[in-house]
Scaffold this motif. Structure first.
Motif, short mmCIF file in Angstrom:
data_model
loop_
_atom_site.label_atom_id
_atom_site.label_comp_id
_atom_site.label_asym_id
_atom_site.label_seq_id
_atom_site.Cartn_x
_atom_site.Cartn_y
_atom_site.Cartn_z
N LEU A 634 0.87 -1.27 0.09
CA LEU A 634 0.01 0.05 -0.14
C LEU A 634 1.04 1.18 0.06
O LEU A 634 0.44 2.33 -0.66
CB LEU A 634 -1.02 -0.20 1.28
CG LEU A 634 -1.98 -0.87 1.21
CD1 LEU A 634 -2.93 -0.97 2.38
CD2 LEU A 634 -3.01 -0.77 -0.01
N SER A 635 1.96 1.10 0.67
CA SER A 635 2.83 2.33 0.69
C SER A 635 3.36 2.58 -0.67
O SER A 635 3.58 3.72 -1.29
CB SER A 635 4.05 2.31 1.91
OG SER A 635 4.91 1.10 1.32
N LEU A 636 3.78 1.63 -1.56
CA LEU A 636 4.07 1.91 -3.04
C LEU A 636 3.00 2.25 -3.60
O LEU A 636 3.17 3.00 -4.59
CB LEU A 636 4.69 0.54 -3.28
CG LEU A 636 5.96 -0.05 -2.81
CD1 LEU A 636 6.41 -1.63 -3.19
CD2 LEU A 636 7.35 1.00 -2.80
N LEU A 637 1.78 1.62 -3.61
CA LEU A 637 0.47 2.12 -4.17
C LEU A 637 0.36 3.48 -4.05
O LEU A 637 -0.41 4.13 -4.92
CB LEU A 637 -0.64 1.05 -3.73
CG LEU A 637 -0.75 0.04 -4.51
CD1 LEU A 637 -1.77 -0.97 -3.87
CD2 LEU A 637 -1.09 0.17 -6.09
N LYS A 638 0.66 4.18 -2.93
CA LYS A 638 0.24 5.69 -2.73
C LYS A 638 0.96 6.36 -3.59
O LYS A 638 0.63 7.12 -4.09
CB LYS A 638 0.62 5.70 -1.25
CG LYS A 638 0.28 7.21 -0.85
CD LYS A 638 0.32 7.32 0.67
CE LYS A 638 -0.05 8.82 0.92
NZ LYS A 638 0.16 9.21 2.36
N ILE A 639 2.41 5.81 -3.82
CA ILE A 639 3.25 6.73 -4.76
C ILE A 639 2.89 6.27 -6.19
O ILE A 639 2.57 7.13 -7.05
CB ILE A 639 4.73 6.20 -4.73
CG1 ILE A 639 5.33 6.36 -3.18
CG2 ILE A 639 5.46 7.02 -5.47
CD1 ILE A 639 6.36 5.72 -2.88
N ALA A 640 2.38 5.10 -6.42
CA ALA A 640 2.18 4.75 -8.01
C ALA A 640 0.72 5.31 -8.17
O ALA A 640 0.62 5.64 -9.40
CB ALA A 640 2.08 3.00 -8.03
#
Length: 998
Positions: A634-640
């Motif tokens: 989810l932390s990566l998805l926030k950037i993506a």
């Protein structure tokens, strides 16, 4: 040294002197009133005049004058030749006055300045008085005085420093004016009789305003301002005049000469009433049938006094509204033979194309009072039925369908039903029919008004005098705001969405949109709640058209911006001034767009690829370890998500700006396109295998089984497995993690491959060579298209990994029997899953509300929503849902039916009241049963759980207030006060209009 001590004394003594509440003490001594606890709470001279009278007010002037003159004399003692220190002393005095005793300090400064500079003070007073007397505009008069004093100082003394010092003092007073409420806004009727004339004079703005000029809602209230706008647009509105709080009514009395032959109606028009935030339905007063001057004076006083009624004060507190001012609207009263109320959208269904009309013979007050059950009609009007012109008259060629449930006789009157016997008796007695064509015309007029007001649903009060339809009122339907649109949302997140998917996508998407809009708007984004950008209605995604329209307005975009969102209207170029105002924010956004490829490559190298490689197989992890891995994804998805929104926007903007046709671009960077091209190539390479089959099965499973029998098919099957490893993260709906990936269910891939094997496709004409030979503009667009594809690959891979984690977590819960069947986890939300510890604790987490029951309810709702055709627009604050819980034997009982007036269900205890009694115990479990609801019942509705009334309709005051408070309500339940008793347990359904006795 003396001057040092003098400066210290000025900064110490003057604020304390200013803070001394001499005026408050004086008023309390002479009248017994405490100014801090009444009116605006100001302890000032105007408050002393208002609450104490002329003598008390003059005493307050003397006390405050003493302060101002004392401060100047103190400064003169220590700085006899310095012209700046007296001004500094007055500034210190004013700050103390404001901080310590809630006063503006105007009287202090006026008299202090007279002692400091008599010539400038007297000239300033005279010029300001002349300007105020001529203009009669208090706010402009204040501004004139604040500017005039430093200007005169500079002209007479030819000293720039002295002028700047006085300007700072005036600026300070102007700032305090903005912070303190104004006692001059209070109704003049509340002042002592001897001070009313003085109060009215200084209040200013006394010019009588009429509805034949466009009025300002911030001055006269939304009701009067809206009617003035309607009149300017050419709608039939009875002529009227507005009396503001504090104005002398003499001019109004000269113009309005009520008589039995021509009565007038006196209505409230408070600032803040009939707005988008609150309707204030039934909170204030309208007085009809005013036939002489004495009645007119009494009616005006009654309307002014209604603003401070306990119920109205409590209503404003409940909705967080600040106190403002009351105005009174006096209009010609139309002698209507048929009247009613119309909602441009169904307030119960909250979607669809129906206009809801409630009508009765006689005046419209019968319908909104809630004391009589009106005749109800549903008229369907589609967008195609509303013309683009401004004519509100329905064409003879158009026949609008009326709800088939409303029976209409040959002459246009609705046939009697059991619950309408009284009303129909009146109809037959008065021989007054309600023609079908009149209902259609009212419906068309109402929907046309909605369009006029920017697609905001309208509550319209109307009457018909036998010749002419008259618009008596139009206001926003507060419970049908905001507007939710499927435009864009249907493309971004299509289909029926599971709770788990939404609990992850919604905060990510709304957060990114909020960041982008805040970047452009800057401080103008203050007060916007971007978490409300999107919402689920019946498991379908909708965007908040009202919020986006508000954003467009703040960005200075054209007025048709909301129509672009709601009806797909053309979007014109924004004005140059708006573009210039947003230029700093647009430049920041343009900088981000320009650096997007570079920034994505950096994040891809630094975050995305290492993050994907670091992920472990979730099936080898414990539930807590899986949750930690979900958090990492989810932390990566926030950037993506930022790139997944800005990337397609960047491509679309460049494609539109450079006017590049899609045929000139290579779309193979898109993962789905690349996968299809790979399947094509695989089919072209192995198409010869089909010729080796004796028969070609039509069924794909049988077809691949037959191919597998061929010795030469091994390479094909191996390459198919490799293709699924490469593109297996894709799914039918990329943004929905509840949809299986290709790797899990390769049937769609095999079906496409089978089609291509049986009928080999021609090679694609698009190639990289085409792009290389293209011009600069095409390369600019192609670069963004390629970037869009790269972003989509990262984003979709992350979502596939996220789905895999939830499936592994679900498998663990299934083993512990915490969940019952595969797929259940998608009917929970991520916050709910986070709140659980181990799988064995799930059932214990909700002792009263078992999550398995919650999953079953959501599953049933989801199944129902699959067959629901989502409308283009939905209205209202809460998600649009339907009760789908199955009835059990314990839920059956005697069923009473009425009109569903406010949606929602509730099981509670009955409290029967035949007359208004505010002393009875009321709480959120109470279902109030009453004969009717008018404005007086409003205080009880704020604390109720539900409402049942014997008479009334969906558009009565009680129904409107119930919807504002979110209280389920059923109206028109015959003899319900006799059929139910206090303490009885019932269940009401405000959507269906049913009352079930348990």
């Amino acid at each position: 040294m003396a001057q040092v001590w003098g400066a210290l004394l000025i900064f110490l003594v003057c604020p304390l002197l200013g803070g001394l509440p001499l005026t408050g003490w004086w008023v309390q001594l002479t009248t017994g009133k405490r100014l801090s606890q009444i009116g605006t709470g100001n302890i000032g001279v105007s408050a002393a005049f208002y609450h104490g009278g002329t003598v008390v007010g003059l005493g307050a002037v003397a006390l405050e004058a003493f302060k101002g003159i004392g401060a100047v004399l103190l400064a003169r003692h220590f700085f006899p030749v310095d012209p700046i220190w007296p001004v500094v002393a007055l500034m210190a005095l004013v700050m103390g006055r404001y901080w310590l005793s809630q006063g503006a300090g105007v009287t202090n400064v006026s008299w202090g300045f007279l002692a400091y500079d008599p010539l400038v003070a007297i000239l300033s007073w005279l010029l300001s008085l002349i300007a105020f007397t001529v203009l009669r505009e208090r706010k402009q008069g204040r501004m004139f005085a604040l500017v005039l004093l430093p200007v005169l100082t500079g002209m007479i003394h030819n000293s720039g420093v002295r002028m700047v010092a006085v300007a700072c003092l005036m600026g300070l007073i102007g700032w305090i004016y903005q912070k303190l409420p104004d006692d001059l806004e209070l109704p003049a009727q509340g002042t002592r009789t001897k001070s009313q004339r003085l109060f009215r004079f200084f209040r200013g703005e006394s010019a009588l305003q009429a509805l034949d000029q466009i009025l300002d809602p911030a001055v006269v209230g939304n009701k009067a301002a809206t009617l003035s706008q309607l009149k300017a647009w050419g709608y039939p509105v009875p002529m009227g005049y507005i009396l503001q709080a504090g104005d002398d009514p003499a001019a109004l009395f000269d113009l309005c000469q009520p008589s039995p032959q021509q009565p007038v109606v006196v209505r409230s028009s408070a600032v803040g009433e009939d707005g988008l935030g609150a309707s204030a339905a039934g909170q204030y007063v309208s007085v009809t049938d005013v036939v002489d001057q004495a009645d007119l004076e009494g009616a005006i006083a009654t309307c002014f006094q209604a603003y401070n009624r306990p119920s109205a004060v409590q209503y404003r507190r409940d909705l967080g509204l600040t106190d403002a001012s009351m105005n009174v609207l006096v209009q010609q009263q139309i002698q209507g033979i048929i009247s009613g109320v119309a909602f441009s959208r169904d307030p119960i269904a909250r979607c669809g194309h129906d206009v809801v009309i409630e009508a009765l013979p006689g005046p419209a007050s019968q319908v909104v009072s809630g004391q009589t059950t009106p005749r109800r009609y549903h008229v369907t009007i589609t967008p195609e039925d509303i013309g683009s012109n401004d004519d509100w008259q329905l064409s003879d060629a158009v026949d609008l369908p009326i709800d088939p449930s409303e029976k209409v006789d040959s002459v246009g009157a609705a046939q009697p039903t059991e619950s309408q016997s009284t009303i129909n008796y009146q109809l037959s007695t008065n021989n007054a029919h309600i023609p079908t064509r009149l209902i259609q015309q009212i419906a068309y007029l109402t929907r046309q008004l909605e369009q006029r007001f920017g697609d905001i649903p309208q509550d319209v009060e109307w009457t018909y005098d036998g010749k002419q339809i008259w618009v008596l009122q139009s206001r926003p339907i507060t419970t049908l705001v905001p507007l939710w649109t499927r435009k864009i949302a249907a493309e971004v997140i299509p289909g029926v969405i599971h709770p788990l998917t939404w609990s992850i996508n919604q905060p990510l998407t709304c957060g990114v949109w909020g960041d982008l809009f805040s970047l452009v708007l800057g401080k103008r984004a203050n007060g916007l709640d971007f978490s409300q950008t999107a919402m689920l209605h019946r498991s379908h995604a909708y965007f908040n058209a009202t919020l986006l329209g508000n954003i467009f307005i703040r960005m200075g975009l054209p007025a048709e911006s909301l129509e672009f969102l709601t009806r797909g209207a053309k979007f014109s170029r924004p004005p140059l001034t708006a573009t210039l105002r947003n230029l700093p924010g647009l430049l920041k956004l343009a900088r981000r767009e320009w650096n997007l490829p570079k920034q994505f490559n950096q994040d891809n190298t630094k975050h995305f690829q290492p993050g994907l490689e670091a992920l472990q197989s979730p099936y080898s992890l414990s539930p807590e370890q899986i949750k930690h891995q979900i958090e990492a994804i989810l932390s990566l998805l926030k950037i993506a998500t930022f790139y997944n929104i800005l990337g397609p926007l960047s491509f679309a903007l460049r494609k539109a700006i450079f006017k590049i046709d899609s045929t000139q671009l290579n779309y193979r960077s898109n993962p789905e396109i690349a996968a299809i091209e790979a399947i094509k190539q695989l089919a072209q390479h192995h198409s010869h295998l089909v010729q080796q089959l004796d028969t070609i099965p039509a069924d794909n499973t049988e077809f691949f089984a037959a191919l597998a029998q061929l010795p030469s098919s091994t390479e094909l099957l191996q390459q198919l497995d490799a293709l699924l490893e490469t593109y297996g993260y894709l799914s039918e709906v990329a943004t929905d993690i509840s949809v299986p990936t290709w790797k899990e269910q390769p049937a769609p891939v095999k079906a496409l491959l089978a089609t291509f094997l049986k009928e080999p496709p021609k090679p694609s004409q698009t190639s990289h060579q085409t792009v290389k030979k293209s011009g600069w503009k095409q390369r600019q667009v192609q670069t963004r298209l390629t970037l869009k594809g790269n972003i989509a690959e990262v984003y979709n891979r992350l979502l596939a990994e996220l789905r895999s984690c939830f499936l592994a977590l679900e498998q663990s819960y299934l083993k512990n029997q915490a969940l019952q069947k595969p797929g259940d986890i998608f009917f929970l939300t991520w916050p709910e899953i986070q709140s659980w510890g181990t799988a064995s604790e799930i059932i214990l987490y909700h002792k009263e509300k078992n999550p398995l029951t919650q999953i079953a309810t959501r599953y049933q709702q989801h199944q129902v929503d699959h067959s629901w055709k989502p409308p283009y627009l939905v209205y209202g604050k809460a998600p649009l849902t339907l009760s789908t819980a199955p009835r059990t034997p314990t839920q059956t009982g005697r069923l009473l039916t009425g009109i569903g007036a406010s949606p929602g269900t509730l099981e509670g205890n009955v409290q029967v009241l035949t007359t208004l009694d505010t002393t009875v115990p009321i709480n959120q479990d109470t279902i109030l049963v009453v004969p009717y609801t008018d404005a007086g019942w409003a205080p009880l509705l704020a604390n109720l759980g539900g409402l049942i009334a014997e008479v009334g309709g969906q558009l009565s005051h009680g129904a409107i207030v119930a919807r504002e408070y979110g209280i389920p309500a059923v109206m028109d339940v015959a003899d319900v006060t006799q059929r139910l008793r206090t303490g009885q347990r019932v269940r009401i359904d405000g959507q269906r209009g049913t009352v079930e006795i348990l």
